[in-house]
Design an enzyme around this catalytic site. Structure first.
Site, PDB file in Angstrom:
ATOM      1  N   ASP A  86       0.876  -1.168   0.000  1.00  0.00           N
ATOM      2  CA  ASP A  86       0.000   0.000   0.000  1.00  0.00           C
ATOM      3  C   ASP A  86       0.917   1.223   0.000  1.00  0.00           C
ATOM      4  OD1 ASP A  86      -2.107  -1.741   0.337  1.00  0.00           O
ATOM      5  OD2 ASP A  86      -2.841  -0.829   2.194  1.00  0.00           O
ATOM      6  N   HIS A 142       4.627  -7.636  -0.118  1.00  0.00           N
ATOM      7  CA  HIS A 142       4.220  -8.889  -0.749  1.00  0.00           C
ATOM      8  C   HIS A 142       4.860  -9.033  -2.129  1.00  0.00           C
ATOM      9  CE1 HIS A 142       0.873  -9.658   2.186  1.00  0.00           C
ATOM     10  NE2 HIS A 142       1.075  -8.359   2.379  1.00  0.00           N
ATOM     11  N   SER A 226       8.506   3.505   4.713  1.00  0.00           N
ATOM     12  CA  SER A 226       9.707   3.546   3.903  1.00  0.00           C
ATOM     13  C   SER A 226       9.357   3.416   2.427  1.00  0.00           C
ATOM     14  CB  SER A 226      10.684   2.456   4.335  1.00  0.00           C
ATOM     15  OG  SER A 226      11.952   2.679   3.760  1.00  0.00           O
TER      16      SER A 226
END
Length: 261
Positions: A86, A142, A226
């Site tokens: 995200d 992911h 980050s």
């Protein structure tokens, strides 16, 4: 006001001592008291979180939260490449002939970022995209595709902020910060996933150790907001047009491009 304070605490520091204290606080049980306020300040969707906010042991624990199964839709098409996180896809483009790429107008060296000569040669004149995670975002990383892991390595020791001040005062923060790099092979095409640490603490934690991986599998997580950089071989990927426009908010699992035939 609270949102600005939280953002200031988590993003605007070059002081190693301050960051150590922040890390200790965020990992301590006392920090669990600020979780409800933090969640409200950043308008975090608590309905999709795997467990209730009261069950997290610390703010750091909340940062690495897992989501309920099915919270993110992932394309089943083998050709689709999905966002690993995200965040905001801030830039996408071509790696130049001199093996460099640009982020916020600042040149970054592919050699400095990847380190290994074989990987630098492989991705020269390829494509890249940059995904920035803010404190409010889901912090787990992911896999963008199905494939075989062909390499894992770590580089760098110190981590500058990766926000606007980090780019202004730091030297190639995405290429020099502490980073964990995973190289994947999908069919005969390679992609490098560079997980870049932020602040003065090395905040990237791997969780995947197998040789093979499926699209959407959990790979790692950040302790703080980050950046992830995806690097593709030349003539291997076609980004969606909206990706090339930059500053695109994406969800983990959202299709950002396709493999070229």
């Amino acid at each position: 006001m609270k949102k600005s304070l939280y953002r200031l605490m988590l993003e605007l520091t070059h002081n190693p001592l301050y960051t150590v204290l922040l890390k200790r606080f965020s990992q301590g049980k006392l920090s669990r008291r600020v979780i409800p306020s933090f969640s409200k300040a950043f308008n975090i969707n608590e309905e999709e979180i795997e467990k209730h906010v009261s069950q997290f042991e610390s703010l750091s624990d909340f940062f690495s939260r897992k989501l309920k199964e099915g919270s993110r839709e992932i394309s089943e098409s083998a050709r689709d490449i999905v966002s690993p996180v995200d965040g905001v896809l801030t830039e996408a483009g071509k790696i130049t002939k001199d093996k460099s790429f640009f982020v916020k107008g600042h040149r970054h060296s592919l050699k400095t970022m990847l380190g290994l000569d074989t990987s630098v040669k492989r991705f020269a004149e390829g494509d890249y995209c940059v995904l920035y995670l803010s404190p409010k975002d889901y912090h787990r990383i992911h896999s963008p595709c199905k494939g075989k892991i062909t390499g894992r390595w770590a580089l760098g020791k110190y981590s500058h902020p990766v926000n606007a001040l980090g780019f202004r005062f730091g030297k190639e923060p995405l290429a020099t910060n502490y980073r964990l790099i995973t190289e994947l092979k999908h069919d005969e095409k390679h992609v490098a996933l560079v997980k870049v640490g932020a602040l003065n603490v090395n905040s990237v934690h791997p969780v995947h150790v197998e040789e093979s991986i499926d699209k959407g599998d959990d790979m790692a997580y950040f302790s703080f907001g980050s950046t992830v950089v995806l690097v593709f071989e030349r003539n291997s990927v076609r980004f969606h047009e909206r990706v090339l426009q930059g500053e695109l908010t994406v969800k983990q699992g959202e299709t950002i491009g396709t493999w070229m035939e």
